[in-house]
Design a protein around this motif. Structure first.
Motif, PDB file in Angstrom:
ATOM      1  N   PRO A   1       2.354  12.031   6.953  1.00  0.00           N
ATOM      2  CA  PRO A   1       3.084  11.822   8.212  1.00  0.00           C
ATOM      3  C   PRO A   1       3.658  10.417   8.354  1.00  0.00           C
ATOM      4  CG  PRO A   1       0.710  11.927   8.610  1.00  0.00           C
ATOM      5  CD  PRO A   1       0.931  12.320   7.171  1.00  0.00           C
ATOM      6  N   LEU A   2       2.933   9.398   7.859  1.00  0.00           N
ATOM      7  CA  LEU A   2       3.416   8.021   8.048  1.00  0.00           C
ATOM      8  C   LEU A   2       4.675   7.773   7.215  1.00  0.00           C
ATOM      9  CD1 LEU A   2      -0.034   6.172   8.126  1.00  0.00           C
ATOM     10  CD2 LEU A   2       1.415   6.814  10.079  1.00  0.00           C
ATOM     11  N   SER A   3       4.796   8.460   6.058  1.00  0.00           N
ATOM     12  CA  SER A   3       6.027   8.346   5.261  1.00  0.00           C
ATOM     13  C   SER A   3       7.200   8.954   6.026  1.00  0.00           C
ATOM     14  CB  SER A   3       5.866   9.061   3.919  1.00  0.00           C
ATOM     15  OG  SER A   3       4.808   8.486   3.175  1.00  0.00           O
TER      16      SER A   3
ATOM     17  N   LEU B   1      -4.312   0.354  -2.218  1.00  0.00           N
ATOM     18  CA  LEU B   1      -3.100   0.974  -1.700  1.00  0.00           C
ATOM     19  C   LEU B   1      -2.259  -0.081  -0.986  1.00  0.00           C
ATOM     20  CD1 LEU B   1      -2.928   4.298   0.256  1.00  0.00           C
ATOM     21  CD2 LEU B   1      -2.187   2.226   1.408  1.00  0.00           C
ATOM     22  N   LEU B   2      -0.956  -0.094  -1.297  1.00  0.00           N
ATOM     23  CA  LEU B   2      -0.035  -1.010  -0.624  1.00  0.00           C
ATOM     24  C   LEU B   2       0.795  -0.221   0.373  1.00  0.00           C
ATOM     25  CD1 LEU B   2       1.634  -3.643  -0.187  1.00  0.00           C
ATOM     26  CD2 LEU B   2       3.046  -2.933  -2.133  1.00  0.00           C
ATOM     27  N   SER B   3       0.762  -0.671   1.651  1.00  0.00           N
ATOM     28  CA  SER B   3       1.573  -0.048   2.707  1.00  0.00           C
ATOM     29  C   SER B   3       2.727  -0.989   3.034  1.00  0.00           C
ATOM     30  CB  SER B   3       0.701   0.154   3.949  1.00  0.00           C
ATOM     31  OG  SER B   3       1.495   0.177   5.114  1.00  0.00           O
TER      32      SER B   3
ATOM     33  N   LEU C   1      -7.102   4.653  10.148  1.00  0.00           N
ATOM     34  CA  LEU C   1      -6.538   4.227  11.436  1.00  0.00           C
ATOM     35  C   LEU C   1      -5.643   3.001  11.261  1.00  0.00           C
ATOM     36  CD1 LEU C   1      -8.464   6.346  12.504  1.00  0.00           C
ATOM     37  CD2 LEU C   1      -9.189   4.764  14.276  1.00  0.00           C
ATOM     38  N   LEU C   2      -6.083   2.043  10.432  1.00  0.00           N
ATOM     39  CA  LEU C   2      -5.270   0.838  10.244  1.00  0.00           C
ATOM     40  C   LEU C   2      -3.974   1.149   9.495  1.00  0.00           C
ATOM     41  CD1 LEU C   2      -8.044  -1.780   9.513  1.00  0.00           C
ATOM     42  CD2 LEU C   2      -6.502  -1.753  11.473  1.00  0.00           C
ATOM     43  N   MET C   3      -3.993   2.118   8.581  1.00  0.00           N
ATOM     44  CA  MET C   3      -2.751   2.511   7.918  1.00  0.00           C
ATOM     45  C   MET C   3      -1.732   2.959   8.966  1.00  0.00           C
ATOM     46  SD  MET C   3      -4.118   4.495   4.489  1.00  0.00           S
ATOM     47  CE  MET C   3      -2.525   5.254   4.085  1.00  0.00           C
ATOM     48  N   GLY C   4      -2.201   3.683   9.991  1.00  0.00           N
ATOM     49  CA  GLY C   4      -1.306   4.100  11.064  1.00  0.00           C
ATOM     50  C   GLY C   4      -0.807   2.916  11.871  1.00  0.00           C
ATOM     51  N   LEU C   5      -1.738   2.031  12.200  1.00  0.00           N
ATOM     52  CA  LEU C   5      -1.401   0.870  13.033  1.00  0.00           C
ATOM     53  C   LEU C   5      -0.314   0.013  12.394  1.00  0.00           C
ATOM     54  CD1 LEU C   5      -2.589  -0.020  15.690  1.00  0.00           C
ATOM     55  CD2 LEU C   5      -4.211  -1.433  14.462  1.00  0.00           C
TER      56      LEU C   5
END
Length: 445
Positions: A137-139, A155-157, A106-110
């Motif tokens: 999808p986030l990419s 993982l680095l976002s 969820l935080l990756m999306g946020l």
């Protein structure tokens, strides 16, 4: 799960009827989302009944690291002062997610639609879990990722603003992936849409609406389509987290089975994507009455009044499996003391939970004296017709495989048995339900 603690065996035996009123811990899924959305609203969100487990505390620490104030008051009510959608700050160090897959996805999306770089780390177990299903999808929305083995933690976002609104069809039913895309859409101008061929739990949609996001749910060619409009302006809320229906399930079945029981379980979340067990128990003849049905934070809630009942076996419709996948172990206990036969099918998913719950429950119930036939995709249980189960023989203990739901289900079996049920280890219960033993003792006198 690996436990370094020595096992803590316990014999559960009948100690009289369950009476009075109890409250079970708050729902984990809703607890995570209340903190995240509170951190995106400007002003103070107050949250009562938060599940204060390690997973939810990891979410709280992450939101703090990105600029929100998240504090527990002396009265147990949490106060969240948010920064506003689009205003999350670059954290100074990596966010430690512990064992929480929900927090991570969820935080990756946020953060995907915020112009910040965030590193996610977790424990050994979480670091094995694949994140590709949210990275994909986030990419497409413009975020970039660097991860161990391509999609594992650390993982680095690298987030982006403005992000690109997308329409994404879920390749696999996953509430976490759906939620990640919707949360990224909050700070994305335009409309972000998720197409869901198979409905999954809808806590995110309900709570986003509760916080004032513009969100529509429609249907097209049999699929659900969820649309969120960015950029959203969230309003702070006062939330009472509903009690977790999966935790309430153990006490509901205990009260149905133990003679003379008359118990009220307060503030139980009855989201239809989660609460099918109570319908099945009613089909079996269980007296479970909903008192003061209400809506809290967009979620249906009621107090459940449960009385000892004579149960009859049923054929459980495989179509409702997703809405009660975690409740089958405790349903098997109810079935073992019903009149007639209960048949369950379509439960392959249970073989890949914290343990193989089909074989584990078949073995545990057989040891306690139940009549069980194991099939590839479920169990067939011939009930005792209301008589107590014999219980486990002296010197024998059921093997819980470090699985909290098996431990709690067999504890309930022990309350309704002649001689009690010995459980090999109760330490796993603390992971999902730390107050279980105390509540059980309290309700029995």
């Amino acid at each position: 799960m690996s436990h370094s603690n020595p096992p803590s065996p316990h014999r559960f035996a009948g100690n009289g009827p369950l009476k009075g009123r109890i409250r079970v811990p708050g729902d984990k899924s809703i607890s995570h989302r209340a903190i995240m959305l509170g951190a995106l609203a400007v002003g103070e969100t107050r949250v009562s009944g938060l599940l204060e487990g390690e997973d939810v505390l990891a979410t709280a620490a992450a939101m703090r690291a990105m600029g929100a104030s998240v504090e527990r008051g002396p009265d147990g009510v949490w106060s969240v002062h948010g920064v506003g959608v689009g205003s999350l700050l670059q954290p100074e160090s990596a966010l430690d997610m512990g064992n929480s897959g929900t927090s991570t996805r969820l935080l990756m999306g946020l953060v995907a639609s915020h112009p910040i770089d965030v590193t996610f780390v977790g424990d050994a177990s979480l670091s094995k879990r694949p994140m590709q299903r949210v990275i994909t999808p986030l990419s497409q929305m413009g975020a970039a990722y660097e991860a161990r083995d391509g999609d594992r933690l650390p993982l680095l976002s690298r987030g982006i603003s403005p992000a690109v609104p997308i329409t994404y069809r879920l390749p696999v039913a996953s509430a976490q992936v759906k939620s990640a895309v919707l949360l990224a859409g909050l700070n994305t101008a335009g409309t972000t849409r998720v197409i869901e061929p198979v409905p999954t739990r809808d806590h995110s949609e309900r709570m986003l609406r509760g916080f004032g996001a513009k969100l529509e749910v429609g249907e097209e060619n049999g699929a659900r389509i969820i649309t969120v409009h960015g950029e959203a302006d969230l309003q702070p809320q006062t939330i009472t987290v509903p009690g977790d229906p999966s935790s309430a399930a153990f006490f509901a079945v205990a009260a149905l089975l133990v003679e003379g029981s008359d118990l009220v379980i307060e503030n139980v979340g009855l989201n239809p994507t989660r609460a099918a067990l109570f319908d099945v128990l009613r089909d079996m003849g269980g007296q479970i009455e909903e008192l003061d049905r209400r809506e809290v934070g967009g979620e249906p809630v009621a107090d459940l009044h449960v009385r000892h009942s004579a149960l009859t076996g049923v054929d459980v419709d495989p179509a409702i499996v997703p809405a009660m996948v975690d409740e089958f172990p405790i349903l098997f206990i109810a079935a073992s003391m019903a009149s007639g036969t209960t048949t369950t099918r379509g439960l392959e998913e249970l073989r890949v939970k914290e343990s193989d719950r089909i074989t584990a429950m078949a073995n545990a119930l057989t040891l306690a004296g139940a009549r069980v036939e194991e099939r590839e995709d479920g169990l067939i249980i011939r009930g005792t017709g209301g008589d107590p189960l014999p219980g486990t023989p002296d010197g024998a203990a059921v093997t819980t495989h470090l699985d909290h739901r098996i431990a709690m289900s067999m504890a309930v079996a022990g309350l309704a048995s002649s001689d009690g049920v010995e459980v090999d280890d109760t330490t796993p219960i603390a992971t999902s339900f730390p107050t279980f033993m105390d509540l059980l003792e309290g309700a029995q006198g």
